[in-house]
Scaffold this motif. Sequence first.
Motif, PDB file in Angstrom:
ATOM      1  N   ALA A 151     -18.476  -7.397  -9.192  1.00 15.43           N
ATOM      2  CA  ALA A 151     -17.677  -7.000  -8.027  1.00 15.43           C
ATOM      3  C   ALA A 151     -16.512  -6.115  -8.445  1.00 15.43           C
ATOM      4  N   THR A 152     -15.923  -6.431  -9.588  1.00  8.96           N
ATOM      5  CA  THR A 152     -14.798  -5.631 -10.075  1.00  8.96           C
ATOM      6  C   THR A 152     -15.243  -4.228 -10.445  1.00  8.96           C
ATOM      7  N   ILE A 153     -16.396  -4.130 -11.122  1.00  8.97           N
ATOM      8  CA  ILE A 153     -16.924  -2.807 -11.476  1.00  8.97           C
ATOM      9  C   ILE A 153     -17.222  -2.014 -10.216  1.00  8.97           C
ATOM     10  N   ALA A 154     -17.835  -2.695  -9.232  1.00  4.79           N
ATOM     11  CA  ALA A 154     -18.160  -2.008  -7.983  1.00  4.79           C
ATOM     12  C   ALA A 154     -16.901  -1.487  -7.320  1.00  4.79           C
ATOM     13  N   ALA A 155     -15.842  -2.290  -7.374  1.00  2.00           N
ATOM     14  CA  ALA A 155     -14.596  -1.877  -6.733  1.00  2.00           C
ATOM     15  C   ALA A 155     -13.996  -0.661  -7.404  1.00  2.00           C
TER      16      ALA A 155
ATOM     17  N   ASN B 195     -12.958  -3.119   0.679  1.00  4.04           N
ATOM     18  CA  ASN B 195     -13.197  -4.410   1.307  1.00  4.04           C
ATOM     19  C   ASN B 195     -13.166  -5.524   0.254  1.00  4.04           C
ATOM     20  N   ASN B 196     -13.501  -6.748   0.658  1.00  3.85           N
ATOM     21  CA  ASN B 196     -13.444  -7.891  -0.266  1.00  3.85           C
ATOM     22  C   ASN B 196     -14.323  -7.678  -1.488  1.00  3.85           C
ATOM     23  N   ASN B 197     -15.558  -7.205  -1.267  1.00  2.00           N
ATOM     24  CA  ASN B 197     -16.460  -6.961  -2.396  1.00  2.00           C
ATOM     25  C   ASN B 197     -15.992  -5.792  -3.257  1.00  2.00           C
ATOM     26  N   GLY B 198     -15.184  -4.930  -2.671  1.00  2.00           N
ATOM     27  CA  GLY B 198     -14.696  -3.759  -3.394  1.00  2.00           C
ATOM     28  C   GLY B 198     -13.421  -3.992  -4.167  1.00  2.00           C
ATOM     29  N   GLY B 199     -12.838  -5.199  -4.066  1.00  2.00           N
ATOM     30  CA  GLY B 199     -11.634  -5.495  -4.833  1.00  2.00           C
ATOM     31  C   GLY B 199     -10.357  -5.565  -4.028  1.00  2.00           C
TER      32      GLY B 199
ATOM     33  N   SER C 216      -5.421   8.942  -8.676  1.00  2.00           N
ATOM     34  CA  SER C 216      -5.212   7.815  -7.763  1.00  2.00           C
ATOM     35  C   SER C 216      -4.661   6.629  -8.550  1.00  2.00           C
ATOM     36  N   SER C 217      -3.966   5.754  -7.827  1.00  2.00           N
ATOM     37  CA  SER C 217      -3.441   4.516  -8.403  1.00  2.00           C
ATOM     38  C   SER C 217      -3.846   3.377  -7.491  1.00  2.00           C
ATOM     39  N   TRP C 218      -4.404   2.314  -8.079  1.00  2.00           N
ATOM     40  CA  TRP C 218      -4.932   1.213  -7.265  1.00  2.00           C
ATOM     41  C   TRP C 218      -4.772  -0.109  -8.010  1.00  2.00           C
ATOM     42  N   LYS C 219      -4.236  -1.100  -7.306  1.00  2.00           N
ATOM     43  CA  LYS C 219      -4.084  -2.439  -7.869  1.00  2.00           C
ATOM     44  C   LYS C 219      -5.030  -3.384  -7.132  1.00  2.00           C
ATOM     45  N   PRO C 220      -6.186  -3.704  -7.731  1.00  2.00           N
ATOM     46  CA  PRO C 220      -7.134  -4.615  -7.083  1.00  2.00           C
ATOM     47  C   PRO C 220      -6.519  -6.002  -6.909  1.00  2.00           C
ATOM     48  N   SER C 221      -6.970  -6.722  -5.901  1.00  2.00           N
ATOM     49  CA  SER C 221      -6.479  -8.078  -5.652  1.00  2.00           C
ATOM     50  C   SER C 221      -6.743  -8.972  -6.858  1.00  2.00           C
ATOM     51  N   GLY C 222      -5.732  -9.727  -7.288  1.00  2.00           N
ATOM     52  CA  GLY C 222      -5.888 -10.653  -8.403  1.00  2.00           C
ATOM     53  C   GLY C 222      -5.585 -10.061  -9.761  1.00  2.00           C
ATOM     54  N   PHE C 223      -5.316  -8.760  -9.819  1.00  2.00           N
ATOM     55  CA  PHE C 223      -5.002  -8.120 -11.090  1.00  2.00           C
ATOM     56  C   PHE C 223      -3.495  -7.948 -11.224  1.00  2.00           C
ATOM     57  N   SER C 224      -3.021  -7.973 -12.455  1.00  2.00           N
ATOM     58  CA  SER C 224      -1.583  -7.933 -12.699  1.00  2.00           C
ATOM     59  C   SER C 224      -1.034  -6.520 -12.828  1.00  2.00           C
ATOM     60  N   ASN C 225      -1.892  -5.526 -12.932  1.00  2.00           N
ATOM     61  CA  ASN C 225      -1.416  -4.148 -13.018  1.00  2.00           C
ATOM     62  C   ASN C 225      -2.370  -3.221 -12.287  1.00  2.00           C
ATOM     63  N   SER C 226      -1.982  -1.977 -12.132  1.00  2.00           N
ATOM     64  CA  SER C 226      -2.789  -0.990 -11.413  1.00  2.00           C
ATOM     65  C   SER C 226      -3.637  -0.179 -12.378  1.00  2.00           C
ATOM     66  N   THR C 227      -4.766   0.298 -11.874  1.00  2.00           N
ATOM     67  CA  THR C 227      -5.584   1.233 -12.644  1.00  2.00           C
ATOM     68  C   THR C 227      -5.296   2.644 -12.160  1.00  2.00           C
TER      69      THR C 227
ATOM     70  N   ALA D 271     -24.152  -7.126  -3.676  1.00  2.00           N
ATOM     71  CA  ALA D 271     -23.081  -7.096  -2.681  1.00  2.00           C
ATOM     72  C   ALA D 271     -22.786  -5.651  -2.300  1.00  2.00           C
ATOM     73  N   THR D 272     -22.376  -5.439  -1.057  1.00  2.00           N
ATOM     74  CA  THR D 272     -22.049  -4.099  -0.585  1.00  2.00           C
ATOM     75  C   THR D 272     -20.557  -3.852  -0.699  1.00  2.00           C
ATOM     76  N   ARG D 273     -20.193  -2.853  -1.493  1.00  2.00           N
ATOM     77  CA  ARG D 273     -18.795  -2.461  -1.654  1.00  2.00           C
ATOM     78  C   ARG D 273     -18.483  -1.394  -0.622  1.00  2.00           C
ATOM     79  N   GLY D 274     -17.457  -1.605   0.155  1.00  2.00           N
ATOM     80  CA  GLY D 274     -17.069  -0.626   1.158  1.00  2.00           C
ATOM     81  C   GLY D 274     -15.623  -0.204   0.978  1.00  2.00           C
ATOM     82  N   ILE D 275     -15.339   1.053   1.263  1.00  2.00           N
ATOM     83  CA  ILE D 275     -13.979   1.573   1.181  1.00  2.00           C
ATOM     84  C   ILE D 275     -13.708   2.433   2.413  1.00  2.00           C
TER      85      ILE D 275
END
Length: 217
Positions: A5-9, A48-52, A75-86, A198-202
């Motif tokens: 799920a994290t990779i998909a996100a 969405n949830n599956n997307g992080g 782009s800068s993005w901080k997925p839910s549950g992660f302590s820093n942004s990618t 799972a379907t990743r949606g953005i």
Amino acid sequence: MKRIATIAALITFAATPPAVAQWAGMPAWNNPKGGTGVTINGDLGFPNNNGGKGTAFGARATLGLANISLTAGVSSWKPSGFSNSTTSVGGTAQFKVIGGSLIPVALNIQLGAGTASAVTSGTATQSKLTMLLAGAGISVNVPTPGINIEPYLSVSNRWVKPSGLSTESNIGWVLGANVGLGMLGLHVAYDSQKLGGATRGIIGIGAHVALKAPMGM
């Protein structure tokens, strides 16, 4: 499953890329009709949830040269549950095959590439990603007085390679629209990709400024 799920996100290639190359947490933006001049884009992405989950922020600059458009962005993005942004850096190239002032339908080819930095969740680390995208998009110019509306559909194959691991390959699609109001404009898109069952949606929205109006040729 959580790793998948994290990779998909973190995949957004569709590239976005070329058109769109890709950027983590963002749809693979496209503009099949293209145009000439320089366009500056500000983007927001909502996986969405599956997307992080989380919210992604990005900026892109596009140079249009006749039937070719080149885009670079970040782009800068901080997925839910992660302590820093990618942070993602990438680019896309779009090649218009069909479309012009007398043809309401446009077709283009997209090629894109990008990288996303590693992110951490507690003591776990999601490695750096390399992302690629190749596909095509089709749009229709809606004749509306005083406003230029371009709904489009893009389909692409997307590859993502976590550092030190094998490459994942999947098909994704984007349904979006570009709206022009003279030099100013808006863009919106929904990006979908099935990965790991799972379907990743953005959902993506944004605004842009065209320093030179599209020629539509």
